[in-house]
Design an enzyme around this catalytic site. Structure first.
Site, short mmCIF file in Angstrom:
data_model
loop_
_atom_site.label_atom_id
_atom_site.label_comp_id
_atom_site.label_asym_id
_atom_site.label_seq_id
_atom_site.Cartn_x
_atom_site.Cartn_y
_atom_site.Cartn_z
N HIS A 95 -0.62 -5.98 6.18
CA HIS A 95 -1.56 -5.94 5.06
C HIS A 95 -0.87 -6.03 3.71
CE1 HIS A 95 -4.93 -5.06 7.74
NE2 HIS A 95 -4.04 -4.35 8.41
N HIS B 126 -8.82 -3.50 12.49
CA HIS B 126 -8.21 -2.74 11.41
C HIS B 126 -9.01 -1.47 11.10
CE1 HIS B 126 -6.09 -1.82 7.77
NE2 HIS B 126 -7.05 -2.24 6.95
N ASP C 1 -7.93 -9.34 7.37
CA ASP C 1 -8.18 -8.16 8.19
C ASP C 1 -8.90 -8.60 9.46
OD1 ASP C 1 -7.19 -6.55 6.19
OD2 ASP C 1 -9.14 -5.75 5.58
N GLU D 288 -7.91 -11.03 1.78
CA GLU D 288 -7.60 -10.19 0.62
C GLU D 288 -6.32 -10.65 -0.09
OE1 GLU D 288 -9.62 -6.04 2.23
OE2 GLU D 288 -7.58 -6.51 2.85
N TRP E 292 0.84 -1.19 0.00
CA TRP E 292 0.00 0.00 0.00
C TRP E 292 0.88 1.25 0.00
CZ3 TRP E 292 -5.26 0.87 -0.15
CH2 TRP E 292 -6.06 -0.28 -0.15
N HIS F 288 -3.53 -11.66 2.90
CA HIS F 288 -3.67 -11.40 4.33
C HIS F 288 -5.15 -11.37 4.73
CE1 HIS F 288 -4.20 -7.42 2.49
NE2 HIS F 288 -4.95 -7.13 3.54
N HIS G 123 -16.05 -2.81 4.23
CA HIS G 123 -15.44 -3.41 5.43
C HIS G 123 -16.44 -3.41 6.59
CE1 HIS G 123 -11.48 -2.84 3.48
NE2 HIS G 123 -10.99 -3.64 4.41
#
Length: 211
Positions: free
Chosen positions: A48, A58, A54, A171, A18, A52, A159
Site C-alpha cells: 500500500h 484488505h 486495494d 489510490e 503509512w 496502488h 472502503h
C-alpha cells in the site's frame, strides 16, 4: 507517437509510507562486479505504498485477493474530474458532473501530491457516493489520496460501501497537472496470489489521441 502520462508516485527510498507500515527500500543484493555478469536488486515494501490498488481482502477477510480480480477493471476508458473546490466529496458534488457511460472515475481532490510526505489529513469521501456511482455503472474509483477513508478511520466505511456496490479502489495517483476529460487508463496490479493490494504503474492518455 503516443503521449502516455505517468500518474504514478515513483517508488524511491524516500517515498512516504503509512505510519507504522513497512517503508519502501531498494538495494542491490549482488553487483555486476560480484556476479561477473549482472546487477541483481531487491525491494522491500508494503503493498500500500505509493500508487496502488486495494483488493477487498484488505478490509474484508472473506474478500477477493489481488489475483482473484478481473484485470479488465484496471484498463480502459476513464474520466478525470476536478473536485478540488470542496473538502467533502459526496453524492451531490458528483451529481454536478456528466458521468453517464463512465466506468472508471479519477478524482482530483484538493490534496496536492507530495510523494515524499505523508499527509496529516485528506479530503473526505462520503460513503454515499458508492451507490450513486454504482447506479451509473462505475467499476473503479481512483483518488490522489492514500485512502478513500479518513487517515485515522478503523471502520473504513467508504472502503466497505464501495466494495458492497462492486466498485474497486485505486489510490495515490498523481493528478495535479491533469486536465479534466476522457482518458485511456492502464493501472494493472501485479499477479500477487495472496495479497491484499498491489503497487501499480498507472498511466493515462487522452482519448482523442487514439483517433
Amino acid at each position: 507517437m503516443t503521449n502516455w502520462i505517468d500518474i504514478s508516485q515513483p517508488l524511491t527510498n524516500e517515498i512516504a509510507h503509512w505510519p507504522e507500515d513497512t517503508p519502501f527500500s531498494y538495494q542491490l543484493t549482488y553487483t555486476k562486479q560480484q556476479t561477473g555478469s549482472v546487477n541483481i536488486g531487491q525491494i522491500l515494501t508494503s503493498v500500500h505504498t505509493g500508487t496502488h490498488v486495494d483488493a477487498p481482502f484488505h478490509f474484508d477477510d472473506q474478500g477477493e485477493k489481488i489475483l482473484d480480480l478481473d484485470v479488465s477493471i484496471y484498463i480502459g476508458r476513464a474520466k478525470v474530474i476536478d473536485v478540488s473546490s470542496v473538502n467533502v466529496i459526496n453524492r451531490d458534488v458528483l451529481n454536478g458532473f456528466h458521468l453517464n457511460g463512465v466506468e472508471r472515475l479519477l478524482l482530483r481532490t484538493s490534496l496536492s501530491s507530495s510523494p515524499n510526505q505523508f499527509p496529516k489529513s485528506i479530503p473526505i469521501l462520503d460513503p454515499d457516493v458508492a451507490p450513486y456511482l454504482a447506479a451509473i455503472g462505475i467499476r473503479l474509483l481512483g483518488v490522489n489520496m492514500p485512502s478513500v477513508d479518513p487517515l485515522d478511520s478503523k471502520e473504513l466505511p467508504t472502503h466497505h460501501a464501495l466494495h458492497q456496490n462492486g466498485i474497486y479502489i485505486l489510490e495515490n495517483v498523481i493528478l495535479d497537472a491533469i486536465k479534466e476529460g476522457d482518458y485511456f487508463l492502464s493501472a494493472l496490479p501485479l499477479a500477487l496470489e495472496e495479497s491484499d493490494g498491489s503497487p501499480v504503474r498507472a498511466v493515462i492518455r487522452k482519448i482523442e489521441e487514439e483517433k
